[in-house]
Design a protein around this motif. Sequence first.
Motif: not given
Length: 303
Positions: A143-171
């Motif tokens: 029942t939480n798959i949709k919420q988790m998918d939204d959280l992942i997409t939101s954080l990924f877009l926010k982290s790559t807004k100003e750069t194409d490279v992000i630290p994997t472990v920190g992310f």
Amino acid sequence: MSILLLIAITLGSAFLLLNLFLKKKDRSKNLPRGFLGYPLIGETLSFLEAQKKDQGSEWISHRVKKHGPVFKTSLMGAPTVVIIGQSGNKFILGSDETVLIAKQPKTLSTIAGKHNIFELTGSRYQLIKGAMSSFMKPSSLQTNIKQMDDLITSLFLKSTKETDVIPTVGFMKRLTFNIASAVLFGIQDDLLIEEFSHDFSLAFKAVWSIPVNFPGTAYWRGLRARSRIIARLMPIIRKKSADLREGRLHPASDILSSLIALKTQNEDVITYEMIVDNFVTLMIASHDTSAILMSLIVWKLSL
């Protein structure tokens, strides 16, 4: 200068005498071979150094060669027996509480709390474990798959807004913490999650430290971080309790709600202190494990 030298010599002599006394006293005990190290410190420093260099297995192997598959040491302020091998694992994992009772290092029991699930036994353990397990079933997580998918997409877009490279472990650490906060505990406030993340990072470091409560030490910072975590958590617990009473929230909404509902049904067994301690415990337990696993998956896929 002479006074400082005298103090240093006195403290050093007392430290060495205490170490010799403990060694002599230890010989009379029916314990496996090994080395307990220095008082309080034990072998913690060498163990932590090995962890930083990703040589934890070598640290263990060195002692197994020297003392055998069962050896004693002292880590994070607690005398410890390490058991290696299939038979040892079978004994640890297969023994019930009449034979072997879990006892966590002082750092974990203090930072996580004395009522964390690893310290509980009997009916309290069964109730807390049942509440956690019921929420972690595949049917509940679906029942939480949709919420988790939204959280992942939101954080990924926010982290790559100003750069194409992000630290994997920190992310991955940030991602798993955000998901745990929102999905497992129903905390949606981004600022609050950020504050929790900072304090849990300090708390996690304190678990892997020498339990010396002196200003500036990792343990001291961890204790202060725990106090701030509790101060921020209690208003959330009170709000969820009110929502559960008035029917605005379902016990199966998240683990925190499930534990609060469990307290309502078992007032004489479950306390708010248990809820707080197990919230902290689950957050610490999931702090690095899932993040490291996902980082390793990314690494292996990139090869």
